[in-house]
Design a protein around this motif. Structure first.
Motif, mmCIF file in Angstrom:
data_model
loop_
_atom_site.group_PDB
_atom_site.id
_atom_site.type_symbol
_atom_site.label_atom_id
_atom_site.label_comp_id
_atom_site.label_asym_id
_atom_site.label_seq_id
_atom_site.Cartn_x
_atom_site.Cartn_y
_atom_site.Cartn_z
ATOM 1 N N UNK A 1 54.037 23.706 -12.178
ATOM 2 C CA UNK A 1 54.267 22.544 -13.048
ATOM 3 C C UNK A 1 53.189 22.455 -14.126
ATOM 4 N N UNK A 2 51.923 22.726 -13.752
ATOM 5 C CA UNK A 2 50.844 22.666 -14.741
ATOM 6 C C UNK A 2 51.073 23.702 -15.844
ATOM 7 N N UNK A 3 51.446 24.903 -15.459
ATOM 8 C CA UNK A 3 51.703 25.953 -16.461
ATOM 9 C C UNK A 3 52.900 25.578 -17.318
ATOM 10 N N UNK A 4 53.910 24.936 -16.717
ATOM 11 C CA UNK A 4 55.088 24.504 -17.485
ATOM 12 C C UNK A 4 54.674 23.471 -18.533
ATOM 13 N N UNK A 5 53.688 22.622 -18.215
ATOM 14 C CA UNK A 5 53.217 21.632 -19.199
ATOM 15 C C UNK A 5 52.684 22.350 -20.441
ATOM 16 N N UNK A 6 51.887 23.371 -20.198
ATOM 17 C CA UNK A 6 51.306 24.125 -21.326
ATOM 18 C C UNK A 6 52.403 24.841 -22.115
ATOM 19 N N UNK A 7 53.331 25.462 -21.390
ATOM 20 C CA UNK A 7 54.399 26.218 -22.076
ATOM 21 C C UNK A 7 55.277 25.267 -22.902
ATOM 22 N N UNK A 8 55.503 24.076 -22.367
ATOM 23 C CA UNK A 8 56.335 23.105 -23.089
ATOM 24 C C UNK A 8 55.614 22.647 -24.355
ATOM 25 N N UNK A 9 54.284 22.389 -24.249
ATOM 26 C CA UNK A 9 53.483 22.011 -25.419
ATOM 27 C C UNK A 9 53.586 23.073 -26.516
ATOM 28 N N UNK A 10 53.600 24.338 -26.125
ATOM 29 C CA UNK A 10 53.501 25.429 -27.127
ATOM 30 C C UNK A 10 54.876 25.930 -27.564
ATOM 31 N N UNK B 1 48.233 36.843 -6.710
ATOM 32 C CA UNK B 1 47.558 35.797 -5.930
ATOM 33 C C UNK B 1 47.573 34.486 -6.712
ATOM 34 N N UNK B 2 47.103 33.428 -6.102
ATOM 35 C CA UNK B 2 47.239 32.075 -6.638
ATOM 36 C C UNK B 2 46.684 31.959 -8.056
ATOM 37 N N UNK B 3 45.472 32.456 -8.252
ATOM 38 C CA UNK B 3 44.821 32.317 -9.566
ATOM 39 C C UNK B 3 45.507 33.212 -10.593
ATOM 40 N N UNK B 4 45.806 34.445 -10.209
ATOM 41 C CA UNK B 4 46.451 35.377 -11.140
ATOM 42 C C UNK B 4 47.835 34.864 -11.526
ATOM 43 N N UNK B 5 48.539 34.283 -10.567
ATOM 44 C CA UNK B 5 49.895 33.780 -10.840
ATOM 45 C C UNK B 5 49.846 32.653 -11.856
ATOM 46 N N UNK B 6 48.828 31.782 -11.746
ATOM 47 C CA UNK B 6 48.727 30.694 -12.715
ATOM 48 C C UNK B 6 48.457 31.243 -14.111
ATOM 49 N N UNK B 7 47.516 32.186 -14.206
ATOM 50 C CA UNK B 7 47.206 32.754 -15.530
ATOM 51 C C UNK B 7 48.436 33.476 -16.082
#
Ligand code: SDX
Length: 431
Positions: free
Chosen positions: A173-182, A194-200
């Protein structure tokens, strides 16, 4: 929690009330004031500076010594030897996982990272320039509308499933917020990362070409999440506990925590630090801003400095400074002007009597923003990243609260300073 003795409070004309004193495993004792009501008075403690709202076995802070333990393990050791997934298991379960427990836990999280496809419709209701925290509050709170199958918080299995869903879906959801902004398309999570790599990946990949996360940056981001994972009864965690004490579902409670974290005095400070460093602009201007911070008639605060509990260096700030060096060196940005300015600001502040006398040291937010900016994460997303790391702490504290036999609905009292009883005045008789 063991009974250590009692305190006797004398009040009024020769009255007295006995207040039990309890000890925990380490740290200050507490005086149990639940019998205080006999006095006909309330205790008064705005901001809860001297009040323990609960007993907890999750995180321990010694503000004077600058110590932070997750389930007894010093944050510095966890930052050096552990990773965020292991710390999530530790905070949620109380012990470090063995190899099989670790594999099972991480596999379970990875298999819950997708969100219901209809959730994407929520984003369309926001303006493209909506602050990511406004979107996070709304969309995380809306998760309860999709998961009616596990909202009975009295069932441990329901609490465990909701915890998994939150831990797994908040990054998406956090990444979707950024993608929606851009205006970029949402990227589905990848279970091979892994968790961190997946978010990036979800933040920066595009469907048009392969995106391979830089392992040094992934490790740094993982450490940032680890450092933010939990922090005792801070404002947002206390908000989660208070919301949960009414029996609200975990998604609503975490949404309340996200809302509380947003404030610039709390999790919003990392965004405020970057904006402030940019405003200061140059080392030559530092003295002017230090003077403003010291001016009692100016409500200006040096963001990233001071802490309600730490009256010594926030142990996370030291690890974060080291992470800053690693990331900036990896990216060839070691002369980053903001980082150089931050180092100089820290040095000048720590030599200034005002900051020394008031024990104002850099906190976790002082360097985190510089690392996040170097990772390519926009300032508007900084607090959303803080929420990403803190979700496991909120869930762990919520779970502990729901399971605590002493727990009651939170309902503080007040010192009333308003009008005494008076009668209604007809309009013609009003001045
Ligand atoms: C986080 O609680 C947590 O654990 C939070 C957190 C977590 O992990 O959850 O650690 C995360 O929120 C870290 C803090 C991030 N916030 C900031 O960096 C914002 C800037 N800091 C301040 O707003 C302040 O230091 C607080 C809010 C963090 C703490 O405030 P307190 O404990 O209520 O202290 P205070 O406001 O009573 O200040 C005490 C004195 C005051 O001066 P006097 O009135 O005694 O003359 O110190 C001064 C304040 O004016 N002061 C500052 C200052 N912080 C306090 N002066 C200048 N700059 C500052 N940053």
């Amino acid at each position: 929690m063991k009974l250590k003795g009692k305190a006797v409070l004398s009040y009024g004309d020769g009255n007295a009330v006995e207040l039990p004193v309890y000890s925990g495993s380490i740290g200050p004792d507490v005086m149990d004031v639940r019998a205080f009501g006999q006095t006909g008075m309330f205790t008064y403690d705005p901001g809860f500076l001297s009040t323990a709202s609960c007993k907890s076995a999750i995180t321990y802070i010694d503000g004077e010594a600058g110590l932070l333990y997750y389930r007894g393990y010093p944050i510095e050791q966890l930052a050096d030897h552990s990773d965020f997934m292991e710390v999530c298991y530790l905070l949620l379960n109380g012990e470090l996982p063995n190899a099989q427990q670790r594999r099972d836990f991480e596999k379970n999280i990875r298999r819950h990272t997708m969100v219901h496809d209809q959730l994407t419709n929520f984003f369309k209701g926001f303006r493209r320039d909506a602050h990511p925290m406004a979107v996070m509050v709304g969309v995380v709170g809306a998760l309860s509308a999709f998961y009616h199958d596990a909202l009975n918080i009295t069932k441990p299995e329901h609490r465990a499933l909701s915890a998994t869903r939150l831990l797994a879906k908040v990054p998406t959801i956090a990444a979707m917020c950024y993608r929606y902004n851009t205006g970029l398309p949402f990227m589905y999570p990848r279970n091979d990362l892994n968790y961190a790599a997946n978010f990036l990946y979800m933040m920066f990949a595009t469907p048009c070409e392969e995106y391979i996360p830089n392992p040094v940056l992934v490790k740094a981001f993982d450490r940032i999440l680890l450092l933010h994972a939990d922090h005792e009864q801070n404002a947002s965690t206390s908000t989660v506990r208070l919301a949960g004490s009414s029996g609200a579902n975990p998604f609503a409670c975490i949404a309340a925590g996200i809302a509380a974290l947003w404030g610039p005095a709390h999790g919003g400070a990392n965004e405020a630090v970057l904006r402030q460093l940019s405003e200061i602009g140059d080392v030559s201007q530092v003295g002017k801003y230090i003077a403003r911070a010291k001016d009692k008639n100016d409500n200006f605060r040096l963001m990233g400095f001071g802490h309600r509990v730490y009256k010594n260096m926030d142990p996370r700030a030291g690890v974060m400074r080291r992470t800053c060096h690693e990331v900036l060196n990896e990216l060839g940005l070691h002369d980053d002007p903001l980082f150089q300015l931050a180092l100089k600001l820290e040095q000048i502040a720590l030599e200034d009597d005002y900051f020394i006398s008031k024990k104002l040291y850099p906190n976790v937010d002082f360097y985190s923003g510089i690392v996040l900016k170097a990772l390519g994460i926009p300032v508007s997303m900084f607090t959303a990243v803080f929420a990403l790391g803190r979700t496991v702490g909120w869930i762990s504290q919520w779970n502990e609260m729901v399971s605590d036999e002493d727990q009651k609905i939170g309902r503080p009292r007040q010192l009333y300073v308003g009008s005494a009883k008076r009668d209604w005045v007809p309009m013609d008789d009003r001045t």
